[in-house]
Motif scaffolding. Structure first.
Motif, PDB file in Angstrom:
ATOM      1  N   ARG A  73       0.873  -1.398   0.086  1.00 59.90           N
ATOM      2  CA  ARG A  73      -0.195  -0.144  -0.137  1.00 59.90           C
ATOM      3  C   ARG A  73       0.891   1.107  -0.130  1.00 59.90           C
ATOM      4  O   ARG A  73       1.714   1.154   0.770  1.00 59.90           O
ATOM      5  CB  ARG A  73      -1.007  -0.140   1.420  1.00 59.90           C
ATOM      6  N   CYS A 103      -2.585  -4.313  12.298  1.00 65.10           N
ATOM      7  CA  CYS A 103      -1.967  -4.878  10.950  1.00 65.10           C
ATOM      8  C   CYS A 103      -3.198  -5.527  10.111  1.00 65.10           C
ATOM      9  O   CYS A 103      -2.967  -6.017   8.974  1.00 65.10           O
ATOM     10  CB  CYS A 103      -0.999  -6.147  11.184  1.00 65.10           C
ATOM     11  N   ASP A 131      -3.660  -6.738  15.936  1.00 61.52           N
ATOM     12  CA  ASP A 131      -4.865  -5.594  15.692  1.00 61.52           C
ATOM     13  C   ASP A 131      -5.751  -6.221  16.895  1.00 61.52           C
ATOM     14  O   ASP A 131      -5.730  -7.324  17.672  1.00 61.52           O
ATOM     15  CB  ASP A 131      -5.252  -6.416  14.311  1.00 61.52           C
ATOM     16  N   HIS A 184      -4.164  -7.460  20.272  1.00 62.81           N
ATOM     17  CA  HIS A 184      -3.789  -6.274  21.079  1.00 62.81           C
ATOM     18  C   HIS A 184      -4.628  -4.941  20.900  1.00 62.81           C
ATOM     19  O   HIS A 184      -4.801  -4.562  19.643  1.00 62.81           O
ATOM     20  CB  HIS A 184      -2.106  -6.181  20.504  1.00 62.81           C
TER      21      HIS A 184
END
Ligand SMILES: C[S@@+](CC[C@H](N)C(=O)[O-])C[C@H]1O[C@@H](n2cnc3c(N)ncnc32)[C@H](O)[C@@H]1O
Length: 256
Positions: A73, A103, A131, A184
């Motif tokens: 990206r 993520c 994530d 997380h």
């Protein structure tokens, strides 16, 4: 305290989800639109349904956070990472420790791993990919993508690191082995330390200015000296100097 504040408190109390650090207008719009779709008329009923039905809560998490991600990206920033940042990070280090924070479905940590395979000959790097949304993490752990998903991966990387499995595309195990996926919450959980590189890209868009500032300070403490924070394409850190960062390229901040 109005109804929205009470809803946030209940969400935190009963479903362990703290949205106080997120910008209210965007969150409120999203919450209300999902309630309309599900034909739920009050915040109280919404909390009740989410407590009773895991599927509704999952749907809420999905709706709340935009999980869109892509391999490579904003390609030009990955070029800066490759050409300017990694050579400096690898200069004095035998191995490097990286964190992809927020993520999503794994495209970001896998992009990193493919790039690092070229630089660290013995696979001497580790990537922590986190994530707070378990659904996206599971997709990352699986590492299987559609033809459209993998369209951003350059041809030479595709050949080396991706296998075609009856029309789906699987990331090879040698890339997977250096990544640890973990649930997380950036606004709640403690941070590991001594990272050489932290990526937090396209995650903070819904955070309030105060939340962003606290988060960037915490990233600063989690980096080792000379470590670098890599942010998203619209996420320049206004108070970088005040926190202690040196801006070494656009979207790259180094701890001196
Ligand atoms: C738009 S995606 C970005 C993915 C990837 N970093 C990229 O740039 O392609 C944002 C991700 O941040 C995650 N996120 C949002 N708030 C978070 C929080 N408080 N803690 C951890 N992850 C969070 C969302 O679940 C979502 O997967």
């Amino acid at each position: 305290m109005d109804k929205y504040d009470i809803f946030l408190n209940d969400l935190n109390k009963h479903l362990d989800l703290d949205l106080h650090g997120y910008k209210r207008p965007q969150m409120e719009r999203r919450i209300n639109s999902l309630m309309r779709t599900l034909q739920i008329d009050t915040y109280d009923n919404f909390i009740k349904r989410m407590r009773e039905e895991q599927l509704i809560f999952n749907r809420f998490l999905d709706h709340l956070t935009i999980n869109v991600s892509e391999f490579f990206r904003n390609q030009s920033q990955w070029d800066v990472l490759k050409e300017k940042i990694l050579p400096v990070l690898l200069q004095n280090n035998k191995s490097i420790k990286i964190w992809s924070a927020g993520c999503s479905t794994g495209e970001e940590p896998y992009t990193l791993a493919m790039i690092l395979e070229e630089y660290c000959s013995q696979g001497n790097y580790s990537i922590l990919a986190t994530d707070f949304d378990l659904n996206v993490l599971n997709k990352g752990i699986e590492g299987v993508y559609s033809p459209k998903d993998i369209s951003g991966i350059p041809e030479d990387y595709l050949k080396k690191y991706i296998v075609n499995q009856n029309g789906s595309f699987r990331v090879k195990d040698n890339i997977k082995k250096s990544i640890t996926f973990k649930k997380h919450n950036l606004l709640k959980d403690s941070f590991d330390t001594n990272f050489d590189l932290i990526l937090c890209r396209n995650v903070v868009i819904y955070f309030t200015e105060e939340t962003k500032s606290q988060l960037y300070r915490r990233f600063f403490y989690s980096l080792r000296t000379q470590g670098v924070l890599f942010t998203g394409s619209t996420e320049q850190i206004i108070q970088a100097r005040e926190i202690g960062f040196n801006s070494i390229a656009i979207f790259f901040y180094q701890k001196p």
